[in-house]
Write an enzyme that holds these catalytic residues in place. Structure first.
Site, short mmCIF file in Angstrom:
data_model
loop_
_atom_site.label_atom_id
_atom_site.label_comp_id
_atom_site.label_asym_id
_atom_site.label_seq_id
_atom_site.Cartn_x
_atom_site.Cartn_y
_atom_site.Cartn_z
N CYS A 324 0.83 -1.20 0.00
CA CYS A 324 0.00 0.00 0.00
C CYS A 324 0.86 1.25 0.00
O CYS A 324 0.35 2.36 0.11
CB CYS A 324 -0.95 0.00 1.20
N GLU A 358 -1.74 1.32 -4.71
CA GLU A 358 -1.55 -0.03 -4.19
C GLU A 358 -0.97 -0.84 -5.34
O GLU A 358 -1.41 -0.70 -6.49
CB GLU A 358 -2.88 -0.62 -3.74
#
Length: 366
Positions: A324, A358
C-alpha cells in the site's frame, strides 16, 4: 476533488499518471510493464468515518481538510457505497431530534459489504446507560424497517455496547467461487471491495501452478490466504490482532477450507521462531519445519518490511508482495532484488483521485 464531488471525467487521466509514476519508481528493478486494474469511478469505498458537528438544532457529518484542518460539511459522499450514503441520511434523521442519542455524539463509523450488510458505530463523550440502549434499539429497528440490514454499536471510553453483533459477512466472487469473509468492526478490511476481488484474482493467477506450501505474514482476516489455499498444498499464516485471528478462523470454517493454519504472532516474532532465536508457547503442536513453503506472501503495513523480515523472505524461491506504499516497497526491493527478479507487476487503483497507489509484485529467485 471535494467530498461531495468526484471528478469522474478525470478518472482515466489520474490513473495514467499513477501508471507512469509506478513505472518510474520500478525502473531500477527492471520490472515488467504493470498490469493495471481500474476501480469503479464512484461508490467504491465500503467503509467511512465522519466526525459529527452540532450547529444549533442542526447536526451533520464533517471531515477535516488535510492541509488547513478546516471542517468540511458532508451531506453525501459519492466515494462511499450507496448503502453508506443511505445510512448517512437515515442516521442523522434518527438522531437529530433525539436528545439521548444526540448528546455528546462526536463520530459515526460506517462499515458495509457488497452483500448489503452494515455495521454502524456511534462514538460518544459520555457514559452509555440503559436509556441510551433503549433509544438505540428503537433507532436500529426503525432503520431495519426501512430495509437497511444494519447492526449498531455504541462506543465510549472503556465501553462497547453491541446491540446484536460487531461483524458482518462479505461474499465475494473470486476465481469462480464465492468466498465468505467475516469483517469485524474496528478491524482492518480492504476498503475497496471491487478492487479487492481483482487483487485476489491477480494473486490467484500469479500463483497458478505453484508447488509446495504457502507462508503468509500479516494475514488479517485471511483475505488472501483463504483465496490462495486452492493453489497450494498447505497454507501457514500469521496475524497479531486477536479479532482478525478470530475472524480468520471463522472464515476457514465458513469456506470449508482444511489446509490453512493461522498463528497469532507478529511477523518479527515468526522470523525469530523460524531462525530458532526464540521458542513460543503459541507454536506448540505446530511443526514449522514440516512445511515446505516455496512461496511467501507479504502484505505489510505502510512502513514495509523490517530488515530482519527482508532477510527471512529472501530464503523463499517466490515472493508475492502486496504494497500500500510503493516507496517502502522500493526500499525493500533494494535488498530483495539482490536475490530475486521482479517477474510480475500490478497497479491496483484502490484509492481513485488520490496520490495513493496499491501495487503487487511477484519476485522469483535468480
Amino acid at each position: 476533488m471535494t467530498p461531495e464531488h468526484l471528478p469522474t471525467e478525470q478518472y482515466e487521466a489520474q490513473l495514467a499518471e499513477k501508471v507512469v509514476r509506478l513505472q518510474t519508481m520500478m525502473a531500477p528493478f527492471a520490472a515488467p510493464v504493470p498490469e493495471v486494474f481500474r476501480s469503479p469511478v464512484s461508490h467504491y469505498r465500503m467503509r467511512a468515518e465522519f466526525r459529527l458537528w452540532h450547529d444549533g438544532d442542526d447536526l451533520y457529518h464533517i471531515i477535516f481538510d488535510q492541509q488547513t484542518r478546516s471542517r468540511i460539511r458532508v451531506d453525501s459522499f459519492p466515494a462511499a457505497s450507496a448503502l453508506i450514503n443511505q445510512l448517512m441520511t437515515a442516521m442523522l434523521e434518527g438522531v437529530r431530534n433525539n436528545p439521548v442519542l444526540r448528546q455528546k455524539l462526536f463520530q459515526i463509523d460506517y462499515l458495509t459489504t457488497l452483500s448489503n450488510q452494515a455495521v454502524v458505530s456511534v462514538l460518544y463523550h459520555k457514559k452509555l446507560d440503559d436509556a441510551w440502549r433503549e433509544q438505540a434499539e428503537a433507532l436500529r429497528d426503525a432503520l431495519r424497517a426501512q430495509g437497511l440490514n444494519v447492526h449498531l454499536i455504541g462506543r465510549a471510553t472503556k465501553t462497547k455496547i453491541e446491540l446484536d453483533q460487531d461483524y458482518i459477512d462479505e461474499r465475494l466472487p473470486v476465481g469462480g467461487r464465492e468466498m465468505i469473509y467475516r469483517q469485524v468492526e474496528n478491524s482492518f478490511t480492504q476498503p475497496n471491495a471491487a478492487m479487492n476481488i481483482q487483487m485476489l484474482e491477480w494473486a490467484l493467477d500469479v500463483t497458478k501452478g505453484a508447488t509446495g506450501d504457502l507462508l503468509e505474514l500479516y494475514c488479517g482476516n485471511g483475505n488472501f490466504s483463504l483465496a490462495l489455499a486452492r493453489n497450494f498444498d498447505r497454507v501457514l499464516a500469521t496475524e497479531i490482532a486477536k479479532p482478525s485471528v478470530a475472524a480468520a478462523q471463522y472464515n476457514i470454517a465458513a469456506n470449508h477450507i482444511d489446509n490453512v493454519q493461522i498463528i497469532r504472532m507478529a511477523a518479527e516474532e515468526f522470523t525469530q521462531a523460524m531462525n530458532g532465536v526464540r521458542q513460543f508457547n503459541r507454536l506448540q503442536g505446530i511443526d514449522l519445519h514440516s512445511y515446505q513453503c516455496e512461496t511467501i506472501f507479504v502484505d505489510p503495513p505502510r512502513s514495509g518490511l523490517d530488515s530482519e523480515t527482508e532477510k527471512m523472505v529472501q530464503a523463499y524461491p517466490r515472493i508475492l508482495y502486496i504494497s500500500c506504499n510503493p516507496e517502502t516497497l522500493c526500499r525493500n526491493l533494494e535488498t530483495l532484488s539482490q536475490t530475486h527478479n521482479v517477474t510480475r507487476l500490478a497497479l491496483f487503483d484502490q484509492f481513485p483521485y488520490t496520490h495513493h497507489m496499491e501495487c503487487g509484485v511477484l519476485l522469483t529467485r535468480k
